[in-house]
Design a protein around this motif. Structure first.
Motif, PDB file in Angstrom:
ATOM      1  N   ASP A 184       8.294 -13.429   4.256  1.00 51.32           N
ATOM      2  CA  ASP A 184       6.945 -12.938   3.945  1.00 51.32           C
ATOM      3  C   ASP A 184       6.485 -11.917   2.916  1.00 51.32           C
ATOM      4  O   ASP A 184       7.117 -10.627   3.136  1.00 51.32           O
ATOM      5  CB  ASP A 184       5.912 -13.421   4.712  1.00 51.32           C
ATOM      6  CG  ASP A 184       4.417 -13.480   4.537  1.00 51.32           C
ATOM      7  OD1 ASP A 184       4.470 -12.781   3.386  1.00 51.32           O
ATOM      8  OD2 ASP A 184       3.416 -13.443   5.395  1.00 51.32           O
ATOM      9  N   VAL A 185       6.312 -11.995   2.043  1.00 52.74           N
ATOM     10  CA  VAL A 185       5.849 -10.274   0.786  1.00 52.74           C
ATOM     11  C   VAL A 185       5.434 -10.054   1.409  1.00 52.74           C
ATOM     12  O   VAL A 185       5.210  -8.479   1.049  1.00 52.74           O
ATOM     13  CB  VAL A 185       5.748 -11.097  -0.733  1.00 52.74           C
ATOM     14  CG1 VAL A 185       4.682 -12.315  -0.623  1.00 52.74           C
ATOM     15  CG2 VAL A 185       5.963 -10.159  -1.749  1.00 52.74           C
ATOM     16  N   HIS A 186       4.076 -10.473   2.280  1.00 53.65           N
ATOM     17  CA  HIS A 186       2.513  -9.503   3.188  1.00 53.65           C
ATOM     18  C   HIS A 186       3.587  -8.360   3.717  1.00 53.65           C
ATOM     19  O   HIS A 186       2.774  -7.367   3.865  1.00 53.65           O
ATOM     20  CB  HIS A 186       2.474 -10.660   3.758  1.00 53.65           C
ATOM     21  CG  HIS A 186       1.221 -11.312   3.004  1.00 53.65           C
ATOM     22  ND1 HIS A 186       1.350 -11.617   2.363  1.00 53.65           N
ATOM     23  CD2 HIS A 186      -0.461 -11.071   3.128  1.00 53.65           C
ATOM     24  CE1 HIS A 186       0.580 -12.888   2.135  1.00 53.65           C
ATOM     25  NE2 HIS A 186      -0.223 -12.317   2.246  1.00 53.65           N
ATOM     26  N   LYS A 187       5.019  -8.662   4.367  1.00 55.60           N
ATOM     27  CA  LYS A 187       5.444  -7.437   5.215  1.00 55.60           C
ATOM     28  C   LYS A 187       5.772  -6.343   4.398  1.00 55.60           C
ATOM     29  O   LYS A 187       6.162  -5.662   4.637  1.00 55.60           O
ATOM     30  CB  LYS A 187       7.298  -8.209   5.577  1.00 55.60           C
ATOM     31  CG  LYS A 187       6.336  -8.919   6.611  1.00 55.60           C
ATOM     32  CD  LYS A 187       7.928 -10.143   7.371  1.00 55.60           C
ATOM     33  CE  LYS A 187       7.577 -10.864   8.378  1.00 55.60           C
ATOM     34  NZ  LYS A 187       8.487 -11.349   9.377  1.00 55.60           N
ATOM     35  N   LEU A 188       6.253  -7.246   2.808  1.00 55.70           N
ATOM     36  CA  LEU A 188       7.067  -6.070   1.766  1.00 55.70           C
ATOM     37  C   LEU A 188       6.197  -5.037   1.136  1.00 55.70           C
ATOM     38  O   LEU A 188       6.089  -3.788   1.099  1.00 55.70           O
ATOM     39  CB  LEU A 188       7.430  -6.486   0.426  1.00 55.70           C
ATOM     40  CG  LEU A 188       7.933  -5.805   0.259  1.00 55.70           C
ATOM     41  CD1 LEU A 188       9.407  -4.150   0.491  1.00 55.70           C
ATOM     42  CD2 LEU A 188       8.943  -6.639  -1.758  1.00 55.70           C
ATOM     43  N   TRP A 189       4.597  -5.998   1.185  1.00 57.68           N
ATOM     44  CA  TRP A 189       3.180  -5.288   0.182  1.00 57.68           C
ATOM     45  C   TRP A 189       2.610  -4.284   1.730  1.00 57.68           C
ATOM     46  O   TRP A 189       2.374  -3.259   1.290  1.00 57.68           O
ATOM     47  CB  TRP A 189       2.426  -6.363   0.021  1.00 57.68           C
ATOM     48  CG  TRP A 189       1.075  -5.743  -0.146  1.00 57.68           C
ATOM     49  CD1 TRP A 189      -0.392  -6.073   0.348  1.00 57.68           C
ATOM     50  CD2 TRP A 189       0.704  -5.462  -1.240  1.00 57.68           C
ATOM     51  NE1 TRP A 189      -1.158  -5.051  -0.671  1.00 57.68           N
ATOM     52  CE2 TRP A 189      -0.721  -5.166  -1.468  1.00 57.68           C
ATOM     53  CE3 TRP A 189       1.460  -4.996  -3.175  1.00 57.68           C
ATOM     54  CZ2 TRP A 189      -1.009  -4.539  -2.643  1.00 57.68           C
ATOM     55  CZ3 TRP A 189       0.947  -4.805  -3.700  1.00 57.68           C
ATOM     56  CH2 TRP A 189      -0.207  -4.488  -3.789  1.00 57.68           C
ATOM     57  N   ASN A 190       2.916  -4.454   3.256  1.00 57.85           N
ATOM     58  CA  ASN A 190       2.536  -3.726   3.807  1.00 57.85           C
ATOM     59  C   ASN A 190       3.327  -2.315   4.012  1.00 57.85           C
ATOM     60  O   ASN A 190       2.896  -1.649   4.674  1.00 57.85           O
ATOM     61  CB  ASN A 190       2.427  -3.731   5.174  1.00 57.85           C
ATOM     62  CG  ASN A 190       0.724  -5.561   4.611  1.00 57.85           C
ATOM     63  OD1 ASN A 190       0.594  -5.349   4.494  1.00 57.85           O
ATOM     64  ND2 ASN A 190       1.307  -6.503   5.548  1.00 57.85           N
ATOM     65  N   VAL A 191       4.159  -2.402   3.787  1.00 62.30           N
ATOM     66  CA  VAL A 191       5.669  -1.228   3.377  1.00 62.30           C
ATOM     67  C   VAL A 191       4.534   0.470   2.902  1.00 62.30           C
ATOM     68  O   VAL A 191       3.902   0.210   1.933  1.00 62.30           O
ATOM     69  CB  VAL A 191       6.724  -0.969   2.537  1.00 62.30           C
ATOM     70  CG1 VAL A 191       7.418   0.227   2.789  1.00 62.30           C
ATOM     71  CG2 VAL A 191       7.245  -1.936   3.184  1.00 62.30           C
ATOM     72  N   GLN A 192       4.377   1.833   3.447  1.00 58.71           N
ATOM     73  CA  GLN A 192       3.456   2.791   3.335  1.00 58.71           C
ATOM     74  C   GLN A 192       4.239   3.297   2.677  1.00 58.71           C
ATOM     75  O   GLN A 192       5.147   4.077   3.001  1.00 58.71           O
ATOM     76  CB  GLN A 192       3.354   3.053   5.267  1.00 58.71           C
ATOM     77  CG  GLN A 192       1.623   1.992   5.638  1.00 58.71           C
ATOM     78  CD  GLN A 192       0.726   1.780   4.810  1.00 58.71           C
ATOM     79  OE1 GLN A 192       0.273   2.702   3.746  1.00 58.71           O
ATOM     80  NE2 GLN A 192       0.394   0.308   4.490  1.00 58.71           N
ATOM     81  N   LEU A 193       3.981   4.285   1.184  1.00 61.38           N
ATOM     82  CA  LEU A 193       4.512   4.881   1.060  1.00 61.38           C
ATOM     83  C   LEU A 193       3.968   6.164   1.241  1.00 61.38           C
ATOM     84  O   LEU A 193       3.166   6.730   1.403  1.00 61.38           O
ATOM     85  CB  LEU A 193       3.975   4.924  -0.408  1.00 61.38           C
ATOM     86  CG  LEU A 193       4.507   3.333  -1.437  1.00 61.38           C
ATOM     87  CD1 LEU A 193       4.377   3.397  -3.195  1.00 61.38           C
ATOM     88  CD2 LEU A 193       5.731   3.493  -0.821  1.00 61.38           C
ATOM     89  N   THR A 194       4.472   7.363   2.447  1.00 66.53           N
ATOM     90  CA  THR A 194       4.065   8.480   3.033  1.00 66.53           C
ATOM     91  C   THR A 194       4.063   9.698   1.638  1.00 66.53           C
ATOM     92  O   THR A 194       4.818   9.564   1.284  1.00 66.53           O
ATOM     93  CB  THR A 194       4.742   8.300   3.917  1.00 66.53           C
ATOM     94  OG1 THR A 194       6.300   8.899   3.314  1.00 66.53           O
ATOM     95  CG2 THR A 194       4.947   7.164   5.241  1.00 66.53           C
ATOM     96  N   GLY A 195       3.578  10.291   2.074  1.00 69.08           N
ATOM     97  CA  GLY A 195       3.352  11.307   1.330  1.00 69.08           C
ATOM     98  C   GLY A 195       2.973  11.547   0.045  1.00 69.08           C
ATOM     99  O   GLY A 195       2.428  11.105  -0.023  1.00 69.08           O
ATOM    100  N   SER A 196       4.507  11.531  -1.043  1.00 62.55           N
ATOM    101  CA  SER A 196       3.647  12.306  -2.044  1.00 62.55           C
ATOM    102  C   SER A 196       4.766  11.328  -2.647  1.00 62.55           C
ATOM    103  O   SER A 196       4.712  10.752  -3.747  1.00 62.55           O
ATOM    104  CB  SER A 196       4.170  13.542  -2.854  1.00 62.55           C
ATOM    105  OG  SER A 196       6.030  13.932  -2.640  1.00 62.55           O
ATOM    106  N   ARG A 197       5.015  10.366  -2.343  1.00 66.00           N
ATOM    107  CA  ARG A 197       6.522   9.307  -2.450  1.00 66.00           C
ATOM    108  C   ARG A 197       5.511   8.316  -3.861  1.00 66.00           C
ATOM    109  O   ARG A 197       4.465   7.486  -2.979  1.00 66.00           O
ATOM    110  CB  ARG A 197       6.521   8.876  -1.214  1.00 66.00           C
ATOM    111  CG  ARG A 197       7.903   9.130  -0.792  1.00 66.00           C
ATOM    112  CD  ARG A 197       8.565   9.607   0.373  1.00 66.00           C
ATOM    113  NE  ARG A 197      10.108   9.669   0.677  1.00 66.00           N
ATOM    114  CZ  ARG A 197      10.279  10.042   1.874  1.00 66.00           C
ATOM    115  NH1 ARG A 197      10.221   9.432   2.709  1.00 66.00           N
ATOM    116  NH2 ARG A 197      11.185  11.011   2.492  1.00 66.00           N
ATOM    117  N   VAL A 198       5.996   7.983  -5.032  1.00 62.62           N
ATOM    118  CA  VAL A 198       5.317   7.105  -5.875  1.00 62.62           C
ATOM    119  C   VAL A 198       5.861   5.887  -5.532  1.00 62.62           C
ATOM    120  O   VAL A 198       5.468   4.661  -6.015  1.00 62.62           O
ATOM    121  CB  VAL A 198       5.819   7.521  -7.314  1.00 62.62           C
ATOM    122  CG1 VAL A 198       5.425   6.634  -8.116  1.00 62.62           C
ATOM    123  CG2 VAL A 198       5.240   9.115  -7.024  1.00 62.62           C
TER     124      VAL A 198
END
Length: 354
Positions: A184-198
């Motif tokens: 499910d692409v939703h799982k990939l979408w929900n990855v959090q980019l922490t701090g200053s990571r782009v």
């Protein structure tokens, strides 16, 4: 059918109205690649999905949407349509996925009107928009690579997503055309980019990072210092989660272009569009589970030999490398894993179905 056969003439007339030299730079049309696609099943949202407007009225600024960006050109069109098919088949809320297709400027088969009609005929209920990638700005920055396909200007379109997409699109998943999702692409979408990571991507820290740059780079007294205290690892740019808000604010397009300009003066790498990303983001990437990029299935960049899967679970298969599954299947020389791609293939011309 008349629409597709008339693409060459129509496109040339349009160009003549803008450029007095006519169609000199336009590649000839191989319209056969536009025929033979069958309509995909109509994938709809499940009961647990948010209630939305009709697809025809849905704006890409809708905050409930998942944004996926891909390139579209005549060479990889079949792969792109299979990738879209796989995303929809496994998405829990397929009507909430919006595709942004970036097409080549000087490919008559990638005329936005033609591509829009073609994609709509394959996926009648798909949420999408087709954009033209203006190649003039990047052509002068592209250096020769170890494989001609890596010099295609469209490979660099990912550098410009922050400019191409509407400012209301502040996050996007970028996918290469030679991938298949089995999750499910939703799982990939929900990855959090922490701090200053782009950006976020699967990292491969066991890979020999030094091989992605020449001795001219590593022996330079200043250039290797770009990584500072970072511990850079290899990552594949064919699958990325990108924070476009941070991308625009940090002017990362210009940072990538600055390395491309240096490469034109002093050859510091050999591999097309990947190394500038490594230079800018290496050591500051949000690590995503390896299952989201089982890459290298196309073999190396020279022979394209068969490869096996990496150990562990699989959410995305990626035929990066020279060998492409649709080519090998048509040539009756498939690798074992190419049969995993085949069920998503929507290209079924009469000659293949007899």
């Amino acid at each position: 059918m008349n629409l597709f056969h008339s693409v060459t003439g129509l496109f040339c007339l349009l160009i003549l109205g803008v450029f007095p030299f006519g169609c000199i730079a336009i590649r000839p049309v191989n319209s056969d690649r536009l025929f033979g696609f069958t309509e995909a099943p109509d994938y709809r949202n499940g009961a647990a999905c948010p209630v939305t407007e009709q697809a025809e009225a849905m704006s890409y600024c809708d905050p409930s949407l998942i944004h996926v960006a891909m390139t579209l050109d005549s060479e990889y069109l079949r792969g792109s349509m299979a990738a879209v098919h796989s995303v929809l088949r496994h998405a829990s809320c397929p009507e909430h996925v919006f595709f942004h297709f970036i097409s080549a400027e000087f490919d008559p088969e990638s005329n936005p009107r033609v591509l829009t009609r073609l994609v709509r005929s394959i996926f009648p209920s798909l949420n999408f928009q087709v954009y033209v990638f203006r190649e003039d700005g990047v052509l002068s920055l592209i250096s020769s690579s170890i494989r001609l396909a890596l010099e295609n200007p469209l490979n660099y379109a990912r550098n410009y997503l922050g400019d191409i997409l509407d400012p209301c699109v502040n996050r996007v998943i970028y996918l290469d055309s030679d991938v298949i999702l089995v999750d499910d692409v939703h799982k990939l979408w929900n990855v959090q980019l922490t701090g200053s990571r782009v950006i976020g991507a699967p990292e491969y820290c066991h890979a020999n990072f030094t091989k992605y740059f020449t001795d001219s780079f590593w022996f330079d007294p200043i250039l290797p210092r770009v990584f500072g205290s970072r511990n850079p690892c290899y990552f594949n740019t064919g699958v990325m989660v990108m924070d476009l808000e941070k991308w625009r604010e940090g002017n990362y397009r210009m940072k990538i272009e600055s390395w491309m300009k240096l490469q034109k003066r002093t050859r510091i790498y050999e591999l097309g569009s990947l190394p500038p990303f490594l230079l800018v983001f290496g050591g500051n990437v949000e690590p995503i589970d390896h299952k989201w990029n089982q890459h290298g299935l196309g073999g190396d960049n020279v022979k394209g030999s068969c490869r096996s899967l990496h150990p562990g679970p699989v959410s995305l298969l990626h035929w990066s490398g020279k060998g492409k599954p649709w080519v090998r299947l048509d040539e009756k020389k498939p690798c074992p894993l190419d049969y995993l791609w085949e069920p998503y293939d929507l290209y079924k011309p009469i000659s293949r179905t007899k």
